[in-house]
Design a protein around this motif. Structure first.
Motif, PDB file in Angstrom:
ATOM      1  N   TRP A 123      34.196   0.152   1.493  1.00 56.64           N
ATOM      2  CA  TRP A 123      35.033   0.562   0.353  1.00 56.64           C
ATOM      3  C   TRP A 123      34.562  -0.130  -0.933  1.00 56.64           C
ATOM      4  CZ3 TRP A 123      38.221   4.436  -0.494  1.00 56.64           C
ATOM      5  CH2 TRP A 123      38.773   5.113   0.614  1.00 56.64           C
ATOM      6  N   GLN A 124      34.204  -1.397  -0.812  1.00 60.31           N
ATOM      7  CA  GLN A 124      33.707  -2.106  -1.992  1.00 60.31           C
ATOM      8  C   GLN A 124      32.403  -1.479  -2.479  1.00 60.31           C
ATOM      9  OE1 GLN A 124      33.758  -6.420  -1.610  1.00 60.31           O
ATOM     10  NE2 GLN A 124      31.842  -6.544  -2.761  1.00 60.31           N
ATOM     11  N   GLY A 125      31.536  -1.078  -1.526  1.00 56.48           N
ATOM     12  CA  GLY A 125      30.276  -0.442  -1.881  1.00 56.48           C
ATOM     13  C   GLY A 125      30.460   0.888  -2.577  1.00 56.48           C
ATOM     14  N   ILE A 170      40.712  10.574   3.199  1.00 61.00           N
ATOM     15  CA  ILE A 170      40.252   9.647   2.166  1.00 61.00           C
ATOM     16  C   ILE A 170      41.349   9.371   1.147  1.00 61.00           C
ATOM     17  CG2 ILE A 170      38.598   9.327   0.286  1.00 61.00           C
ATOM     18  CD1 ILE A 170      37.489   8.881   3.135  1.00 61.00           C
ATOM     19  N   TRP A 171      42.112  10.398   0.779  1.00 67.17           N
ATOM     20  CA  TRP A 171      43.186  10.175  -0.190  1.00 67.17           C
ATOM     21  C   TRP A 171      44.249   9.244   0.385  1.00 67.17           C
ATOM     22  CZ3 TRP A 171      44.559   9.296  -4.687  1.00 67.17           C
ATOM     23  CH2 TRP A 171      45.875   9.423  -5.138  1.00 67.17           C
ATOM     24  N   THR A 172      44.575   9.373   1.666  1.00 65.26           N
ATOM     25  CA  THR A 172      45.557   8.485   2.293  1.00 65.26           C
ATOM     26  C   THR A 172      45.145   7.025   2.113  1.00 65.26           C
ATOM     27  OG1 THR A 172      46.143  10.169   3.930  1.00 65.26           O
ATOM     28  CG2 THR A 172      46.685   7.890   4.471  1.00 65.26           C
ATOM     29  N   GLU A 173      43.887   6.743   2.404  1.00 64.53           N
ATOM     30  CA  GLU A 173      43.390   5.371   2.325  1.00 64.53           C
ATOM     31  C   GLU A 173      43.174   4.940   0.877  1.00 64.53           C
ATOM     32  OE1 GLU A 173      42.498   1.818   4.153  1.00 64.53           O
ATOM     33  OE2 GLU A 173      43.149   3.652   5.175  1.00 64.53           O
ATOM     34  N   ALA A 174      42.639   5.830   0.042  1.00 65.11           N
ATOM     35  CA  ALA A 174      42.380   5.483  -1.359  1.00 65.11           C
ATOM     36  C   ALA A 174      43.681   5.195  -2.103  1.00 65.11           C
ATOM     37  CB  ALA A 174      41.610   6.613  -2.036  1.00 65.11           C
ATOM     38  N   HIS A 175      44.677   6.049  -1.885  1.00 59.78           N
ATOM     39  CA  HIS A 175      45.970   5.880  -2.556  1.00 59.78           C
ATOM     40  C   HIS A 175      46.578   4.527  -2.200  1.00 59.78           C
ATOM     41  CE1 HIS A 175      49.661   7.027  -4.501  1.00 59.78           C
ATOM     42  NE2 HIS A 175      50.356   6.929  -3.382  1.00 59.78           N
ATOM     43  N   ARG A 176      46.466   4.149  -0.942  1.00 55.27           N
ATOM     44  CA  ARG A 176      46.984   2.853  -0.493  1.00 55.27           C
ATOM     45  C   ARG A 176      46.282   1.707  -1.203  1.00 55.27           C
ATOM     46  NH1 ARG A 176      45.903  -0.889   3.336  1.00 55.27           N
ATOM     47  NH2 ARG A 176      44.031   0.126   4.134  1.00 55.27           N
ATOM     48  N   GLY A 195      45.093   1.911  -4.292  1.00 56.48           N
ATOM     49  CA  GLY A 195      45.220   2.032  -5.736  1.00 56.48           C
ATOM     50  C   GLY A 195      44.059   2.726  -6.405  1.00 56.48           C
ATOM     51  N   ILE A 196      43.269   3.474  -5.635  1.00 57.34           N
ATOM     52  CA  ILE A 196      42.133   4.212  -6.178  1.00 57.34           C
ATOM     53  C   ILE A 196      42.622   5.580  -6.625  1.00 57.34           C
ATOM     54  CG2 ILE A 196      39.884   5.229  -5.625  1.00 57.34           C
ATOM     55  CD1 ILE A 196      39.580   2.971  -3.516  1.00 57.34           C
ATOM     56  N   PRO A 197      42.361   6.009  -7.864  1.00 58.00           N
ATOM     57  CA  PRO A 197      42.904   7.277  -8.353  1.00 58.00           C
ATOM     58  C   PRO A 197      42.221   8.482  -7.727  1.00 58.00           C
ATOM     59  CG  PRO A 197      41.509   6.275 -10.019  1.00 58.00           C
ATOM     60  CD  PRO A 197      41.635   5.270  -8.913  1.00 58.00           C
ATOM     61  N   LEU A 198      42.930   9.609  -7.746  1.00 56.93           N
ATOM     62  CA  LEU A 198      42.393  10.845  -7.198  1.00 56.93           C
ATOM     63  C   LEU A 198      41.125  11.273  -7.944  1.00 56.93           C
ATOM     64  CD1 LEU A 198      42.679  13.135  -5.149  1.00 56.93           C
ATOM     65  CD2 LEU A 198      44.295  14.256  -6.706  1.00 56.93           C
ATOM     66  N   GLU A 199      41.045  11.003  -9.242  1.00 54.20           N
ATOM     67  CA  GLU A 199      39.834  11.342  -9.992  1.00 54.20           C
ATOM     68  C   GLU A 199      38.589  10.727  -9.340  1.00 54.20           C
ATOM     69  OE1 GLU A 199      43.027  11.349 -13.241  1.00 54.20           O
ATOM     70  OE2 GLU A 199      42.618  10.236 -11.388  1.00 54.20           O
TER      71      GLU A 199
END
Length: 445
Positions: A299-301, A346-352, A354-358
């Motif tokens: 995720w950091q990468g 990916i949205w489930t994990e990204a949203h958790r 704080g990563i925006p949908l954009e």
């Protein structure tokens, strides 16, 4: 503007357009985006779609790593089932891998066979990768001119005998050939000798399978690809990165100016080795799902740009090949079915996080399209194809295999609650119904 100035108009408060996310009206004419204007402008069209308050309009996803398997292994998956699943997941363009079908796409003749089979079956647009195998260096330019988007090779046994691996020196020779006409080599990067020296995977213990595909196999192979790209100045792409150990090497290569891109997949970003039950062969894939600490570094990468984007590596098989009865990781087919679920995963994990949908859309739409040179895909702006999905980011659902369009009802995500659902998908301004296949076969350029 006159009445019915557009074929289709979509209006919403959350439209993820190239000009920025906001309240926009989108006008579609002739299958392309013809206008993006502020909401309230009053565009008129033959059809008008008003988004609900909880819906967002997003560009259709581009999945450049899909194994359709037809012809030859159509019981595993086929163009109709795969592209239905893609559309249900908001994916409007897929690029099909050259292996697991028979014949593999390693000559122009084989490409034409695949195109003939796919024609009239696709519910989304479909492009094709070529294959680089021992002895077909002379076929690469002709395949490129016939419209493939690049060439895939393996640095170890591919899993099917009709698609043999390249030795590192053969890989470099082909990369040099591709550099002469600026094509792309996409590489399954695991070192065959490292894996040969690792323990044999047998039985139901996931830990045993994980030990059989060590990170060092990926790290060594990726170093070989980087060295070859440096010497040939060719374009290379690392498929399905799972080893976070390789990230510093990749980052250094990019800083050096080596022409290298890298993808990873939903299973490496959402699943954890520590949570895989013994015998659960639905989770088997190569390279494998690794530990929690490794996932965090992937995720950091992504966030720092070392990893360029996310695609599915949808690699299905029949249920019997997954050895569900015995759960033996040594004999089960390695592949995860996820084509329909990628955005929600990916949205489930990204949203958790704080990563925006954009940002998610950048990873799953624009950048995969750029890799393939698909300038009209992966973006919602004037001149682009009118490929959209209507996405409800706050919606949630539980994955039921019976509701997936994949041909074989197996996925490691069964029973998982996900956030964000795709409600409608549009291909060149026409809603995909799942009844009439209107997808086109794409060629490079």
């Amino acid at each position: 503007m006159t009445d019915s100035d557009f074929d289709l108009v979509l209006r919403g408060n959350r439209v993820y357009a190239g000009a920025g996310t906001g309240a926009w009206e989108v006008g579609v004419r002739g299958g392309a985006v013809a206008a993006v204007v502020p909401l309230g402008t009053g565009l008129t069209g033959d059809r008008v779609v008003e988004l609900a308050d909880d819906e967002a309009l997003i560009p259709g996803l581009v999945d450049s790593h899909v194994h359709v398997n037809e012809p030859g292994r159509t019981e595993w998956e086929g163009f109709a089932s795969a592209t239905r699943a893609a559309a249900a997941g908001g994916v409007t363009t897929v690029i099909d891998m050259p292996l697991n079908s028979i014949p593999p796409t390693v000559s122009v003749e084989a490409l034409e066979v695949k195109r003939e089979v796919a024609a009239g079956q696709a519910f989304v647009d479909v492009g094709f990768w070529g294959g680089a195998v021992p002895g077909n260096t002379g076929d690469l330019r002709a395949l490129h001119e016939a419209g493939v988007f690049g060439f895939k090779c393996f640095l170890l046994h591919s899993g099917v005998d009709e698609f043999p691996q390249l030795e590192p020196e053969e890989m470099e020779k082909d990369l040099a050939e591709l550099a002469s006409f600026d094509s792309l080599l996409i590489v399954h990067a695991e070192d065959s000798q490292v894996i040969a020296d690792a323990p044999e995977p047998t039985g139901p213990e996931y830990s045993g399978f994980l030990a059989s595909r060590p990170r060092s196999a990926e790290n060594k192979a990726i170093a070989q690809v980087i060295d070859a790209a440096r010497r040939t100045r060719g374009r290379a792409h690392i498929l399905h990165l799972s080893s976070a150990d390789a990230l510093p090497l990749i980052a250094a290569a990019k800083r050096e100016g080596i022409r290298l891109t890298v993808e990873t997949c939903p299973h490496y970003l959402t699943l954890l080795a520590e949570e895989i039950p013994d015998g659960a062969t639905a989770f088997k894939c190569c390279p494998p799902i690794r530990e929690a600490s490794n996932r965090e570094l992937l995720w950091q990468g992504l966030q720092d740009g070392t990893i360029d984007f996310i695609v599915s590596d949808h690699s299905p098989s029949t249920l019997d090949l997954k050895d569900l009865e015995n759960g033996d990781f040594g004999v089960a087919w390695g592949g995860v079915s996820s084509l329909q679920l990628g955005l929600s995963l990916i949205w489930t994990e990204a949203h958790r996080r704080g990563i925006p949908l954009e940002t998610v859309l950048e990873w799953m739409s624009r950048r995969p399209a750029e890799l393939a040179g698909l300038g009209r895909k992966g973006r919602l702006e004037v001149g682009a194809d009118a490929d959209f999905a209507v996405f409800a980011p706050e919606d949630s659902f539980v994955v039921e295999t019976a509701k997936l369009h994949h041909k074989n009802p197996i996925t490691p995500y069964a029973g998982k609650e996900l956030t964000g659902s795709v409600r409608r998908t549009f291909l060149r301004g026409t809603e995909v119904s799942g009844d009439e296949p209107t997808g086109r076969l794409l060629r490079r350029g």
